[in-house]
Design an enzyme around this catalytic site. Sequence first.
Site, short mmCIF file in Angstrom:
data_model
loop_
_atom_site.label_atom_id
_atom_site.label_comp_id
_atom_site.label_asym_id
_atom_site.label_seq_id
_atom_site.Cartn_x
_atom_site.Cartn_y
_atom_site.Cartn_z
N GLU A 82 7.79 -22.14 7.86
CA GLU A 82 8.01 -21.29 9.02
C GLU A 82 8.96 -21.92 10.04
O GLU A 82 9.48 -21.24 10.92
CB GLU A 82 6.68 -20.96 9.71
CG GLU A 82 6.03 -22.12 10.44
CD GLU A 82 4.81 -21.67 11.22
OE1 GLU A 82 4.81 -21.86 12.45
OE2 GLU A 82 3.86 -21.12 10.61
N GLU B 287 0.81 -1.21 0.00
CA GLU B 287 0.00 0.00 0.00
C GLU B 287 0.85 1.27 0.00
O GLU B 287 0.35 2.36 -0.27
CB GLU B 287 -0.93 0.01 1.22
CG GLU B 287 -2.01 -1.06 1.21
CD GLU B 287 -3.06 -0.83 0.13
OE1 GLU B 287 -3.10 0.27 -0.45
OE2 GLU B 287 -3.84 -1.77 -0.14
#
Length: 306
Positions: A121, A90
């Site tokens: 992960e 953004e």
Amino acid sequence: MSTTALLQQLASLSTEARNAASLQLDRLNSLELVQLINQADQQVANSITPALPQIALAIDEIVKAFANGGRLIYLGAGTSGRLGILDAVECPPTYSVPDTQVMGLIAGGANAIYKAVEGAEDNPQLAEQDLQAIGFSARDILVGIAASGRTPYVLGGLAYARQQGAVTVAISCNASAPILEQADIAICAEVGPEVVTGSTRMKAGSAQKMILNMLSTGAMVRSGKVYQNLMVDLHASNQKLVARAIRIVMQATDCDQQTAEQALAQCQQSAKLAILHLLSGQPVATCQAQLAAQGGFVRLALEAML
């Protein structure tokens, strides 16, 4: 790590505890269910309040990194990684920064944005490889994000960033989180047990999103990307943003639409430059030079010209 050791670790995390208020969750009708979730969500903002000094410190470090040509890199797994990417993508349209200035890395790579990549992960070396792939250096700043605060991928990333001499920040929702001990700046928002036990995409995810909003917004404001409370450095890449640029110039200068459009046309569609041109009454070239001299801050440039 053995399953037994992992179970013991999870048992110590407040985000993994059972929420006494939602023990009868499966008995509730839809309205009762959303009322309960809403009540839980109202705790999120307050959980961040104790961490505001640390968030402010992180913003200061991000501003320094930007000024030195460095980047803000978010790193996480699962929901935490996706939230970092969401915040990063953004920034270019909102503040006209290069798409490399704020970046998000997720365990498992781009495919993990849409679908979980099993085991990614749990591998700290993957984080080191991901950071090496983008040329991470001491000029950059790394923000490791993990609700549990124990994700090996994030711990590996923080360790590598420290080795490079970079400033490190950790965001977690558990006070005893290992990542908080491995970072220069530790940001903890203890949201407590989730409505659905262990579903940290809920309160913990909301807290992380709020913190990331603060970090990127604060750094951009402190870097001259905002005048008053207007996003004067937006990149007008679609019709909505073109209209927003016109509206921003109108709001900042109290001019009409035609004047705003003409000023933007004279200023290569830069709302920041158009505002300074209209408010100062000075030629565009003069305004451009003064903006550069004042580090892009409209207010400082205007004060210097009046």
